[in-house]
Design an enzyme around this catalytic site. Structure first.
Site, short mmCIF file in Angstrom:
data_model
loop_
_atom_site.label_atom_id
_atom_site.label_comp_id
_atom_site.label_asym_id
_atom_site.label_seq_id
_atom_site.Cartn_x
_atom_site.Cartn_y
_atom_site.Cartn_z
N LEU A 16 -10.59 -19.12 -6.89
CA LEU A 16 -9.92 -19.69 -5.71
C LEU A 16 -10.09 -18.82 -4.46
CD1 LEU A 16 -6.52 -20.77 -7.38
CD2 LEU A 16 -8.56 -22.16 -6.97
N CYS A 17 -9.83 -19.44 -3.29
CA CYS A 17 -9.78 -18.74 -2.01
C CYS A 17 -8.49 -17.92 -1.97
CB CYS A 17 -9.77 -19.71 -0.84
SG CYS A 17 -11.23 -20.77 -0.77
N PRO A 18 -8.50 -16.72 -1.42
CA PRO A 18 -9.67 -16.06 -0.83
C PRO A 18 -10.37 -15.10 -1.79
CG PRO A 18 -7.71 -14.83 -0.24
CD PRO A 18 -7.28 -15.90 -1.23
#
Lengths: 79, 330
Positions: A16-18
């Site tokens: 996932l981000c970030p």
């Protein structure tokens, strides 16, 4: 489109981000300027955020290739 | 209303008397930076912090005032101000003196142009498109404290369409926007701009991205992501919103003009405050004036004469609004 062979690879599918961006950053810092990193990135949020952040840091995206549900990016380390 | 007005009159008389006794500048008191608290004789000192930008030097002064004359604490207001609560009015002179030493002053309340607010803007926020802090400081210098004759007048500056500074809730709000343009010769068809557009305003036609202006809110993400700098900024400026407010009866502001320059922003502020002063009745905010005499009158009187890019049609505003949750939506 430019043909570059990658010095290194990162499979960031499902990351996932970030965090995906952080993985790339750490990898790019180990590499020399001009080197190319190949990255697998999920569609959606990662594709919306990561390329923009990479450009902000001065790296170049050489190629973007759609694959099944994700993208294959070639990133060249900033000068 | 009656009783609050008469208590205001009582307070004013009390302040006038005290200011004579303490040789205070009554106008300074009246400007409203000293706000009456529930507790007898105690006031909150609201400091003037345009854009929420305060030097370390000033912060030390605020801390010293809180220690000496308050209760050793400050309050950070929702509009980016620092306030020192629990200050006894007999210390107003000493407080004003300490503020003057760092070239600082109190903010305002009442029927005036308030201290403008702003986000960090393009100076260090990656989303920022325009210099919100720069224009906010200038607007504060030019217009802070201008009497409106009716009610408060709030302004804010947001650096991008994410609009953290809620320009829709302001009497006048200004939000940064860009118009992207494709240099077709440079485009390599990578589609990152299409992927990056949260508003689905870009689509591929053949090998090239095509932009739908009826969906584009001007955030500039496509420019920021383009790896070959084929998507560039054709225009950069301010989107103006007017007639918003918060409070007991909130109103959502109308977009009224696109791509204003800084000078056009100043001109719009001046003519809008004039228009409000002239057309307002009693204690109504400008949003209520527009509601009463019509947005088109405002556009004709204020926006059209400026020769700026006007937003006059409701369907030009639709893209800025997610829909739903408006009480009178049909």
């Amino acid at each position: 489109m430019t043909q570059n062979s990658a010095e290194s690879e990162l499979d960031l599918r499902g990351v996932l981000c970030p965090l995906n961006f952080v993985h790339i950053k750490i990898k790019l810092e180990e590499m020399n300027s001009g080197d190319v990193l190949e990255v697998l990135l999920d569609d959606g949020e990662p594709m919306r955020n990561v390329p923009k952040s990479l450009k902000q840091e001065g790296h170049r995206i050489l190629r973007v290739a759609p694959e099944d549900g994700h993208y294959r990016l070639l990133i060249q380390v900033a000068e | 209303m009656e009783s609050s007005q008469s208590s205001m009159e009582g307070l004013k008389a009390e302040l006038r008397k005290e200011s004579r006794r303490l040789k205070l500048n009554f106008d300074e008191l009246k400007s409203g930076g000293f706000i009456k608290q529930t507790q007898k004789d105690l006031f909150t000192v609201r400091l003037r912090c345009p854009g929420g930008r305060v030097t370390a030097d000033k912060m030390r002064t605020a801390a010293a005032i809180a220690d000496k004359y308050g209760r050793g604490e400050v309050h950070i207001t929702v509009r980016q101000s620092v306030e020192v609560p629990y200050v006894n009015y007999i210390h107003f002179d000493a407080v004003a003196e300490e503020l003057r030493a760092v070239n600082w002053s109190v903010a305002s309340c009442g029927a005036r142009v308030r201290v403008p607010t702003a986000c960090a803007g393009c100076s260090y926020n990656p989303n920022g498109l325009v210099d919100t802090q720069g224009i906010c400081a200038e607007v504060d210098r030019r217009y802070f404290g201008t009497p409106t004759g009716h009610h408060k007048f709030k302004m804010s500056f947001s650096g991008c369409p994410i609009d953290c500074f809620r320009t829709r809730e302001m009497d006048l709000g200004f939000q940064g926007m860009v118009e992207p343009k494709l240099l077709e010769d440079l485009c390599n068809g990578c589609q990152l701009c299409v992927k990056g557009c949260e508003d689905k305003a870009l689509r591929m036609e053949g090998d090239l991205p095509v932009r739908d202006d009826s969906l584009c809110v001007g955030c500039g993400d496509c420019v920021k992501v383009c790896p070959v700098d084929a998507m560039v900024v054709a225009r950069r400026g301010w989107l103006a919103r007017v007639g918003g407010r918060h409070g007991k009866h909130p109103l959502f502001a109308y977009e009224v003009a696109n791509f204003l320059t800084d000078d056009q922003v100043y001109a719009l502020i001046e003519t809008t405050v004039d228009w409000y002063r002239h057309h307002g009745e009693g204690r109504e905010r400008i949003g209520a004036v527009i509601g009463r005499i019509g947005l088109n009158t405002y556009l004709d009187d204020v926006v059209r004469p400026l020769g700026v890019e006007i937003v006059a049609q409701a369907d030009q505003r639709r893209k800025y609004w997610a829909g739903g949750n408006l009480y009178d939506s049909k």
